[in-house]
Design a protein around this motif. Structure first.
Motif, mmCIF file in Angstrom:
data_model
loop_
_atom_site.group_PDB
_atom_site.id
_atom_site.type_symbol
_atom_site.label_atom_id
_atom_site.label_comp_id
_atom_site.label_asym_id
_atom_site.label_seq_id
_atom_site.Cartn_x
_atom_site.Cartn_y
_atom_site.Cartn_z
ATOM 1 N N ARG A 342 -2.014 9.879 3.684
ATOM 2 C CA ARG A 342 -1.581 8.688 2.951
ATOM 3 C C ARG A 342 -1.567 8.958 1.453
ATOM 4 O O ARG A 342 -0.623 8.580 0.740
ATOM 5 N N LEU A 343 -2.601 9.617 0.962
ATOM 6 C CA LEU A 343 -2.672 9.883 -0.477
ATOM 7 C C LEU A 343 -1.595 10.884 -0.896
ATOM 8 O O LEU A 343 -0.987 10.753 -1.964
ATOM 9 N N ARG A 344 -1.335 11.872 -0.026
ATOM 10 C CA ARG A 344 -0.287 12.868 -0.340
ATOM 11 C C ARG A 344 1.063 12.184 -0.443
ATOM 12 O O ARG A 344 1.840 12.460 -1.369
ATOM 13 N N ALA A 345 1.331 11.288 0.479
ATOM 14 C CA ALA A 345 2.618 10.582 0.452
ATOM 15 C C ALA A 345 2.729 9.747 -0.818
ATOM 16 O O ALA A 345 3.793 9.666 -1.439
ATOM 17 N N ALA A 346 1.630 9.122 -1.226
ATOM 18 C CA ALA A 346 1.678 8.266 -2.413
ATOM 19 C C ALA A 346 1.886 9.088 -3.687
ATOM 20 O O ALA A 346 2.629 8.695 -4.586
ATOM 21 N N LEU A 347 1.237 10.251 -3.764
ATOM 22 C CA LEU A 347 1.299 11.028 -5.000
ATOM 23 C C LEU A 347 2.582 11.847 -5.126
ATOM 24 O O LEU A 347 3.035 12.130 -6.237
ATOM 25 N N GLY A 348 3.169 12.194 -3.983
ATOM 26 C CA GLY A 348 4.337 13.069 -4.061
ATOM 27 C C GLY A 348 3.939 14.388 -4.698
ATOM 28 O O GLY A 348 2.839 14.880 -4.482
ATOM 29 N N GLY A 349 4.826 14.951 -5.519
ATOM 30 C CA GLY A 349 4.511 16.251 -6.129
ATOM 31 C C GLY A 349 3.833 16.137 -7.484
ATOM 32 O O GLY A 349 3.795 17.108 -8.234
ATOM 33 N N ARG A 350 3.277 14.958 -7.801
ATOM 34 C CA ARG A 350 2.753 14.740 -9.165
ATOM 35 C C ARG A 350 1.319 15.189 -9.361
ATOM 36 O O ARG A 350 0.602 14.642 -10.195
ATOM 37 N N GLY A 351 0.882 16.146 -8.538
ATOM 38 C CA GLY A 351 -0.487 16.623 -8.669
ATOM 39 C C GLY A 351 -0.964 17.172 -7.352
ATOM 40 O O GLY A 351 -0.158 17.662 -6.554
ATOM 41 N N ASP A 352 -2.287 17.091 -7.129
ATOM 42 C CA ASP A 352 -2.879 17.704 -5.940
ATOM 43 C C ASP A 352 -3.756 16.679 -5.234
ATOM 44 O O ASP A 352 -4.536 15.987 -5.882
ATOM 45 N N VAL A 353 -3.600 16.598 -3.911
ATOM 46 C CA VAL A 353 -4.515 15.786 -3.099
ATOM 47 C C VAL A 353 -5.322 16.762 -2.268
ATOM 48 O O VAL A 353 -4.756 17.652 -1.634
ATOM 49 N N ILE A 404 -17.896 3.237 6.940
ATOM 50 C CA ILE A 404 -16.948 2.193 6.524
ATOM 51 C C ILE A 404 -16.050 1.790 7.710
ATOM 52 O O ILE A 404 -15.517 2.662 8.402
ATOM 53 N N PRO A 405 -15.916 0.485 7.968
ATOM 54 C CA PRO A 405 -15.015 0.061 9.048
ATOM 55 C C PRO A 405 -13.579 0.496 8.737
ATOM 56 O O PRO A 405 -13.153 0.478 7.579
ATOM 57 N N GLU A 406 -12.851 0.877 9.813
ATOM 58 C CA GLU A 406 -11.497 1.413 9.663
ATOM 59 C C GLU A 406 -10.571 0.479 8.872
ATOM 60 O O GLU A 406 -9.807 0.934 8.015
ATOM 61 N N GLU A 407 -10.630 -0.827 9.164
ATOM 62 C CA GLU A 407 -9.713 -1.774 8.507
ATOM 63 C C GLU A 407 -9.989 -1.819 7.006
ATOM 64 O O GLU A 407 -9.075 -1.964 6.195
ATOM 65 N N LEU A 408 -11.271 -1.716 6.677
ATOM 66 C CA LEU A 408 -11.638 -1.799 5.262
ATOM 67 C C LEU A 408 -11.150 -0.559 4.507
ATOM 68 O O LEU A 408 -10.643 -0.656 3.386
ATOM 69 N N LEU A 409 -11.305 0.594 5.138
ATOM 70 C CA LEU A 409 -10.801 1.825 4.533
ATOM 71 C C LEU A 409 -9.292 1.711 4.343
ATOM 72 O O LEU A 409 -8.761 2.039 3.269
ATOM 73 N N ALA A 410 -8.601 1.230 5.366
ATOM 74 C CA ALA A 410 -7.142 1.104 5.286
ATOM 75 C C ALA A 410 -6.750 0.164 4.144
ATOM 76 O O ALA A 410 -5.813 0.444 3.390
ATOM 77 N N GLU A 411 -7.490 -0.919 4.017
ATOM 78 C CA GLU A 411 -7.192 -1.891 2.966
ATOM 79 C C GLU A 411 -7.432 -1.281 1.574
ATOM 80 O O GLU A 411 -6.614 -1.437 0.658
ATOM 81 N N GLY A 412 -8.523 -0.555 1.439
ATOM 82 C CA GLY A 412 -8.819 0.110 0.166
ATOM 83 C C GLY A 412 -7.766 1.149 -0.172
ATOM 84 O O GLY A 412 -7.320 1.263 -1.331
ATOM 85 N N ALA A 414 -4.682 1.201 0.791
ATOM 86 C CA ALA A 414 -3.406 0.545 0.443
ATOM 87 C C ALA A 414 -3.400 0.175 -1.043
ATOM 88 O O ALA A 414 -2.392 0.371 -1.742
ATOM 89 N N VAL A 415 -4.526 -0.327 -1.524
ATOM 90 C CA VAL A 415 -4.630 -0.681 -2.947
ATOM 91 C C VAL A 415 -4.487 0.579 -3.812
ATOM 92 O O VAL A 415 -3.749 0.589 -4.810
#
Ligand code: PLZ
Length: 426
Positions: A342-353, A404-412, A414-415
């Motif tokens: 998810r983080l890789r998709a958000a950042l694209g090529g603008r750095g390193d995940v 951490i509950p899965e839904e909470l991680l997903a919500e965090g 997303a933000v």
């Protein structure tokens, strides 16, 4: 129910901030000045009733949950029996049992001994004391971007000047800094990066007392060395009679999906320092190492009034039981598997995940702090607690509670994704 009832920080936090300004040294700063009333299941609930998603665990401490039931129970049980005797005056079983667990859990099947302290800095100081005593040598080799603490010796070991070292010197001598393996920036293989280090050490230092390294760097930017780097350093240490000391204070206790991060590289350190996740939030730290090294110290050479306090030891036993029972190594790996793509998709090529287990980082390509600051600020405003790190302040790091509950991680996430996309202007 909405998570946020007021702007962040809310009016009650602002009132506390005003009292704080009149009472607390300005030298102690806070990332997100909301004042916490209680915590539950991956949430921090502030005095205004805002429920923040915790992706920091108090800097990699409350991996087992906050509060964790087994930790709370163990603490209550112990504090009602006795709060303190000082292990150096009259000892108690909890200290011995924590040392037994550390000796069993840390890498390597050789005979080990442990000694307990109060903070990570204190553990690192003592590891250096032991290394110097057993080798009869003074030099300590440390790395660019390293973080080992805020006491005078550990500030000498820590790399970054502002805010940690600025104006606080002079620092302890005989500390030599060499380049870290940093695959995203240097492109070197582990063995090549190690050869660069060892050439410097051979020519400029000679055999040191120890090579001290975080197997994955924490404050310095969540930098994971290239495969083979740690093993090459450890092999050289063996050859040259120096100790290989792993600072697992941030990486230890299931954070990276293994009990200790050295396991990923099959490296067995001579000494390991631990703290943070060890005791579910109570102050406790340790040095664990080869029995013959740890027992070479003269009686009374190691200690301290509070080191291995019985309440902290009870908490550690509750925390370690929780890690084993809930298989928090697997939980950490699941968190990584969810977050990294998810983080890789958000950042694209603008750095390193990058990251292992639940020790995850987004490094922005620009080596300036602005983007990371902006991204962190928008997460904070939306009630998600993330931290920044890195020598250049250009890294967002995640250290979620391993429970951490899965839904909470997903919500965090997303933000955070939204903040990253906005932050890098994609
Ligand atoms: N070694 C690898 O991560 C503490 C410090 C935050 P103490 N890291 C968080 C800050 O700004 O003070 C740390 C670490 C590693 C040593 C330490 C030091 O541990 O318990 O903070 O002394």
């Amino acid at each position: 129910m909405p998570r946020l009832l007021t702007p962040i920080p809310g009016p009650r936090s602002l009132r506390l901030a005003a009292r704080r300004a009149d009472a607390v040294s300005a030298g102690v700063a806070s990332t997100l000045p909301v004042y916490i009333d209680h915590a539950e299941d991956g949430l921090l609930v502030d005095v205004d009733g805002n429920r923040l998603i915790d992706l920091a665990s108090g800097i990699a401490v409350t991996g087992v949950g906050n509060p964790a039931p087994r930790v709370a129970e163990a603490v209550h049980g112990q504090i009602d029996r006795f709060s303190h005797t000082c292990f150096m005056v009259t000892p108690y079983e909890g200290y011995v049992e924590v040392c037994e667990r550390l000796n069993a859990l840390t890498p390597g099947t050789h005979a080990k001994r442990s000694a307990l302290f109060n903070s990570g800095s204190e553990a690192v100081e003592n590891a250096v004391k032991i290394a110097r005593l057993v080798t009869g040598r003074a030099p300590v080799v440390v790395f660019d971007h390293a973080y080992h603490g805020r006491t005078n010796l550990t500030l000498a070991l820590t790399a970054k000047t502002t805010p940690y070292k600025q104006g606080f010197g002079p620092f302890a001598p005989e500390v030599y800094r060499v380049p870290m393996s940093y695959p995203y920036r240097d492109g070197l293989s582990g063995p090549d990066a190690a050869a660069r280090v060892l050439d410097l050490v051979e020519k400029q230092v000679g055999p040191p007392a120890c090579v001290l390294i975080e197997p994955i760097q924490g404050e310095g930017g969540f930098i994971e060395p290239a495969p083979g780097f740690l093993a090459a350093l450890a092999a050289w240490c063996r050859d040259r009679g120096a100790l290989f000391v792993a600072d697992e204070i941030q990486t230890g206790f299931c954070r990276t999906g293994a009990w200790f991060a050295c396991e990923h590289e099959r490296v067995v350190p001579d000494l390991v320092t631990t703290a943070k996740g060890i005791a579910g939030g109570l102050p406790l730290a340790a040095v664990t190492g080869r029995a013959e090294l740890m027992d070479a110290v003269h009686p009374g050479g190691l200690g301290g009034t509070y080191g291995g306090n019985p309440v902290a030891c009870a908490a550690a036993l509750g925390a370690i039981d929780t890690m084993a029972e809930l298989d928090l190594n697997a939980a950490a790996r699941r968190i990584g598997a969810t977050a990294l793509p998810r983080l890789r998709a958000a950042l694209g090529g603008r750095g390193d995940v990058r990251g292992r287990g639940a020790m995850l980082a987004v490094e922005f390509a620009e080596q300036t702090p602005e983007v990371a600051r902006r991204v962190a600020a928008s997460c904070h405003a939306a009630g998600v607690v993330v931290l920044t790190c890195g020598t250049h302040g250009n890294v967002i790091r995640l250290l979620p509670p391993l429970v951490i509950p899965e839904e909470l991680l997903a919500e965090g996430l997303a933000v955070l994704e939204h903040a990253i996309v906005e932050g890098v202007g994609r």
